[in-house]
Design a protein around this motif. Structure first.
Motif, PDB file in Angstrom:
ATOM      1  N   LEU A 134       0.816  -1.214   0.000  1.00 51.09           N
ATOM      2  CA  LEU A 134       0.000   0.000   0.000  1.00 51.09           C
ATOM      3  C   LEU A 134       0.851   1.267   0.000  1.00 51.09           C
ATOM      4  O   LEU A 134       0.323   2.362   0.144  1.00 51.09           O
ATOM      5  CB  LEU A 134      -0.952  -0.005   1.205  1.00 51.09           C
ATOM      6  CG  LEU A 134      -1.828  -1.252   1.324  1.00 51.09           C
ATOM      7  CD1 LEU A 134      -2.602  -1.248   2.623  1.00 51.09           C
ATOM      8  CD2 LEU A 134      -2.759  -1.368   0.146  1.00 51.09           C
ATOM      9  N   ASP A 135       2.165   1.117  -0.166  1.00 53.87           N
ATOM     10  CA  ASP A 135       3.066   2.260  -0.107  1.00 53.87           C
ATOM     11  C   ASP A 135       2.768   3.303  -1.191  1.00 53.87           C
ATOM     12  O   ASP A 135       3.049   4.486  -0.993  1.00 53.87           O
ATOM     13  CB  ASP A 135       4.513   1.816  -0.216  1.00 53.87           C
ATOM     14  CG  ASP A 135       5.004   1.074   1.017  1.00 53.87           C
ATOM     15  OD1 ASP A 135       4.258   1.043   2.031  1.00 53.87           O
ATOM     16  OD2 ASP A 135       6.113   0.529   0.975  1.00 53.87           O
ATOM     17  N   HIS A 136       2.211   2.903  -2.301  1.00 51.26           N
ATOM     18  CA  HIS A 136       1.946   3.839  -3.388  1.00 51.26           C
ATOM     19  C   HIS A 136       0.841   4.847  -3.049  1.00 51.26           C
ATOM     20  O   HIS A 136       0.663   5.826  -3.749  1.00 51.26           O
ATOM     21  CB  HIS A 136       1.591   3.088  -4.677  1.00 51.26           C
ATOM     22  CG  HIS A 136       0.342   2.274  -4.585  1.00 51.26           C
ATOM     23  ND1 HIS A 136       0.290   1.043  -3.956  1.00 51.26           N
ATOM     24  CD2 HIS A 136      -0.911   2.516  -5.035  1.00 51.26           C
ATOM     25  CE1 HIS A 136      -0.938   0.570  -4.034  1.00 51.26           C
ATOM     26  NE2 HIS A 136      -1.691   1.444  -4.675  1.00 51.26           N
ATOM     27  N   PHE A 137       0.122   4.629  -1.934  1.00 53.72           N
ATOM     28  CA  PHE A 137      -0.919   5.561  -1.520  1.00 53.72           C
ATOM     29  C   PHE A 137      -0.360   6.763  -0.756  1.00 53.72           C
ATOM     30  O   PHE A 137      -1.058   7.735  -0.567  1.00 53.72           O
ATOM     31  CB  PHE A 137      -1.978   4.864  -0.646  1.00 53.72           C
ATOM     32  CG  PHE A 137      -2.862   3.931  -1.416  1.00 53.72           C
ATOM     33  CD1 PHE A 137      -3.765   4.421  -2.353  1.00 53.72           C
ATOM     34  CD2 PHE A 137      -2.791   2.569  -1.205  1.00 53.72           C
ATOM     35  CE1 PHE A 137      -4.575   3.571  -3.055  1.00 53.72           C
ATOM     36  CE2 PHE A 137      -3.608   1.704  -1.914  1.00 53.72           C
ATOM     37  CZ  PHE A 137      -4.495   2.205  -2.846  1.00 53.72           C
ATOM     38  N   SER A 138       0.878   6.679  -0.305  1.00 51.22           N
ATOM     39  CA  SER A 138       1.432   7.789   0.486  1.00 51.22           C
ATOM     40  C   SER A 138       2.119   8.824  -0.365  1.00 51.22           C
ATOM     41  O   SER A 138       2.345   8.703  -1.509  1.00 51.22           O
ATOM     42  CB  SER A 138       2.405   7.259   1.525  1.00 51.22           C
ATOM     43  OG  SER A 138       3.460   6.562   0.931  1.00 51.22           O
TER      44      SER A 138
END
Length: 66
Positions: free
Chosen positions: A62-66
């Motif tokens: 989910l790192d691409h959401f930050s």
């Protein structure tokens, strides 16, 4: 909602005034999540979905959401 026993994240440290994630165990296999600076907003999630979410976070999915 009945009275719940909230537990703060161990990553919250000793900063009592900071924003902290809190978790409580509810009935029927539900877990309740909230942020300490907005305690009236509660997310209800079942144990399996919470487990999947936590595994995805740990894996960096989910790192691409930050």
């Amino acid at each position: 909602m009945p009275e719940l026993r909230w537990q703060k994240s161990s990553f919250s440290g000793s900063n009592a005034g900071g924003s902290c994630v809190e978790l409580a165990t509810g009935a029927a296999g539900l877990r309740h999540l909230r942020e300490s600076d907005d305690p009236e907003s509660v997310l209800d999630i079942d144990v399996a979905k919470l487990g999947s979410f936590l595994l995805a976070v740990k894996a960096g999915e989910l790192d691409h959401f930050s």
